[in-house]
Enzyme design. Structure first.
Site, PDB file in Angstrom:
ATOM      1  N   ASN A   1       0.867  -1.188   0.000  1.00  0.00           N
ATOM      2  CA  ASN A   1       0.000   0.000   0.000  1.00  0.00           C
ATOM      3  C   ASN A   1       0.901   1.234   0.000  1.00  0.00           C
ATOM      4  O   ASN A   1       1.425   1.631   1.032  1.00  0.00           O
ATOM      5  CB  ASN A   1      -0.906  -0.025   1.245  1.00  0.00           C
ATOM      6  CG  ASN A   1      -1.766   1.225   1.350  1.00  0.00           C
ATOM      7  OD1 ASN A   1      -1.876   1.999   0.395  1.00  0.00           O
ATOM      8  ND2 ASN A   1      -2.376   1.430   2.517  1.00  0.00           N
TER       9      ASN A   1
ATOM     10  N   LYS B   1       0.117   4.252  -0.488  1.00  0.00           N
ATOM     11  CA  LYS B   1      -0.531   5.490  -0.031  1.00  0.00           C
ATOM     12  C   LYS B   1      -0.251   6.615  -1.041  1.00  0.00           C
ATOM     13  O   LYS B   1      -0.262   6.354  -2.234  1.00  0.00           O
ATOM     14  CB  LYS B   1      -0.094   5.825   1.390  1.00  0.00           C
ATOM     15  CG  LYS B   1      -0.256   4.601   2.305  1.00  0.00           C
ATOM     16  CD  LYS B   1      -0.072   4.862   3.754  1.00  0.00           C
ATOM     17  CE  LYS B   1      -0.277   3.551   4.533  1.00  0.00           C
ATOM     18  NZ  LYS B   1      -0.213   3.723   5.958  1.00  0.00           N
TER      19      LYS B   1
ATOM     20  N   HIS C   1      -9.804   1.719   4.468  1.00  0.00           N
ATOM     21  CA  HIS C   1      -8.542   1.906   5.192  1.00  0.00           C
ATOM     22  C   HIS C   1      -8.741   2.945   6.300  1.00  0.00           C
ATOM     23  O   HIS C   1      -9.477   3.921   6.119  1.00  0.00           O
ATOM     24  CB  HIS C   1      -7.442   2.369   4.231  1.00  0.00           C
ATOM     25  CG  HIS C   1      -6.091   2.324   4.851  1.00  0.00           C
ATOM     26  ND1 HIS C   1      -5.638   3.310   5.696  1.00  0.00           N
ATOM     27  CD2 HIS C   1      -5.104   1.393   4.791  1.00  0.00           C
ATOM     28  CE1 HIS C   1      -4.427   2.982   6.118  1.00  0.00           C
ATOM     29  NE2 HIS C   1      -4.075   1.830   5.580  1.00  0.00           N
TER      30      HIS C   1
ATOM     31  N   GLU D   1      -7.021   5.296   7.305  1.00  0.00           N
ATOM     32  CA  GLU D   1      -6.694   6.681   6.942  1.00  0.00           C
ATOM     33  C   GLU D   1      -7.856   7.339   6.201  1.00  0.00           C
ATOM     34  O   GLU D   1      -8.042   8.553   6.273  1.00  0.00           O
ATOM     35  CB  GLU D   1      -5.396   6.713   6.110  1.00  0.00           C
ATOM     36  CG  GLU D   1      -4.178   6.514   7.006  1.00  0.00           C
ATOM     37  CD  GLU D   1      -2.957   5.960   6.296  1.00  0.00           C
ATOM     38  OE1 GLU D   1      -2.944   5.907   5.056  1.00  0.00           O
ATOM     39  OE2 GLU D   1      -2.021   5.551   7.005  1.00  0.00           O
TER      40      GLU D   1
ATOM     41  N   GLU E   1      -6.005  -4.351  10.787  1.00  0.00           N
ATOM     42  CA  GLU E   1      -4.995  -3.312  10.977  1.00  0.00           C
ATOM     43  C   GLU E   1      -5.327  -2.479  12.212  1.00  0.00           C
ATOM     44  O   GLU E   1      -6.125  -1.534  12.129  1.00  0.00           O
ATOM     45  CB  GLU E   1      -4.958  -2.380   9.764  1.00  0.00           C
ATOM     46  CG  GLU E   1      -4.552  -3.057   8.477  1.00  0.00           C
ATOM     47  CD  GLU E   1      -3.903  -2.060   7.516  1.00  0.00           C
ATOM     48  OE1 GLU E   1      -2.735  -2.267   7.186  1.00  0.00           O
ATOM     49  OE2 GLU E   1      -4.549  -1.076   7.150  1.00  0.00           O
TER      50      GLU E   1
ATOM     51  N   GLY F   1       1.818   2.855  10.738  1.00  0.00           N
ATOM     52  CA  GLY F   1       2.812   3.929  10.582  1.00  0.00           C
ATOM     53  C   GLY F   1       3.440   4.340  11.897  1.00  0.00           C
ATOM     54  O   GLY F   1       4.037   5.409  12.006  1.00  0.00           O
TER      55      GLY F   1
ATOM     56  N   SER G   1       2.757  -1.441  10.739  1.00  0.00           N
ATOM     57  CA  SER G   1       4.188  -1.471  11.072  1.00  0.00           C
ATOM     58  C   SER G   1       4.862  -2.811  10.811  1.00  0.00           C
ATOM     59  O   SER G   1       5.727  -3.242  11.583  1.00  0.00           O
ATOM     60  CB  SER G   1       4.409  -1.024  12.523  1.00  0.00           C
ATOM     61  OG  SER G   1       4.085   0.347  12.658  1.00  0.00           O
TER      62      SER G   1
HETATM   63  P1  PGA Z   1       2.377   0.756   7.763  1.00  0.00           P
HETATM   64  O1  PGA Z   1       0.967   0.939   7.053  1.00  0.00           O
HETATM   65  O2  PGA Z   1       2.939  -0.572   7.271  1.00  0.00           O
HETATM   66  O3  PGA Z   1       3.201   1.931   7.294  1.00  0.00           O
HETATM   67  O4  PGA Z   1       2.135   0.751   9.225  1.00  0.00           O
HETATM   68  C1  PGA Z   1       0.092  -0.132   6.892  1.00  0.00           C
HETATM   69  C2  PGA Z   1      -1.183   0.332   6.256  1.00  0.00           C
HETATM   70  O5  PGA Z   1      -1.586   1.484   6.507  1.00  0.00           O
HETATM   71  O6  PGA Z   1      -1.814  -0.401   5.488  1.00  0.00           O
END
Ligand code: PGA
Length: 239
Positions: free
Chosen positions: A8, A10, A86, A88, A160, A166, A203
């Site tokens: 992903n 982003k 997601h 976000e 998640e 993140g 992460s």
């Molecule tokens: P990350 O993001 O691996 O940077 O924690 C995962 C995600 O948002 O799908």
């Protein structure tokens, strides 16, 4: 069952050349790359082994919806997977009601759905029972009743935990396992999905990937999917 690794990206990278360079470097079987929409056509041309994914899709097929992209448009481009819900996007105001409509539209277009669910830190601090209640509720709201009656394949859920995304601090494989198994149980007994896959995200890095791959059907990787060496090392632990 073979493992699925979803990259992903982003809102990265910032140029098409960089997107092509990154994509070529991680173009392996078992990987789905979800770049920003505008890089999808360029990636479709260069990818030989990896699949294409989108980070979102709207619920209508066409019409006066400024800024939106529809599932049939993505399908026509050769996109196979779509991430819906997601955290976000939820943080930007996407509700369960919106996600419910997007899920149905994505499946109707023949895209493989990756539905993201996960709790925030406040809920996690109350313990795993509270997490399970929260996720059961999310699944019930996000998955449209209509799809349960049809035998639609391709359902993927990504667990998640929001506090791990993140953050540089992942969940533990033990706790993730408990929630992943719970999600599978719910999908099976409440929604009759027999062949669902549940991924872990939050992460994931080269050090912790192997532990999560023991308990999940794959990984949804954000930050580390932009670092070629690290992502390839994650891929090696999934083999
Ligand atoms: P990350 O993001 O691996 O940077 O924690 C995962 C995600 O948002 O799908």
């Amino acid at each position: 069952m073979s493992k699925l690794l979803v990259a992903n990206w982003k809102m990265n990278p910032t140029s098409e050349n960089e997107a092509i360079r990154l994509a070529k470097a991680i173009d392996k079987e078992g990987i789905a790359i979800a770049p920003p929409f505008i890089f999808l056509p360029a990636l479709k041309k260069v990818l030989k082994n990896a699949s294409l994914g989108a980070q979102d899709a709207f619920w209508e097929e066409k019409g006066a919806f400024t800024g939106e992209v529809s599932p049939p448009m993505l399908k026509k481009l050769g996109v196979e997977y779509v991430i819906i819900g997601h955290s976000e996007r939820r943080a930007l105001g996407e509700t369960d009601a919106i996600i419910n409509k997007k899920v149905l539209a994505a499946l109707k277009a023949g895209l493989k759905l990756i539905l993201c669910v996960g709790e925030d830190l406040k809920i996690r601090r109350r313990g795993l029972k509270a997490v399970k209640n929260f996720i059961k509720n999310q699944l019930q709201k996000d998955l449209p009743a209509k799809i349960f009656k049809k035998n639609l394949g391709g359902l993927i859920v990504a667990y998640e935990p929001i506090w791990a995304i993140g953050a540089g601090k992942a969940d533990t494989p033990e706790d993730a396992k408990e929630i992943i198994n719970f999600i599978k149980k719910i999908l099976h007994s409440n929604f009759y999905f027999l062949n669902s896959k549940v991924l872990y995200g939050g992460s994931v890095n080269a050090q912790n990937a192997a532990g999560f791959l023991k308990v999940a059907d794959g990984l949804l990787v954000g930050g580390a999917s932009l670092r070629v060496k690290e992502f390839l090392s994650i891929l090696r632990s999934s083999a």
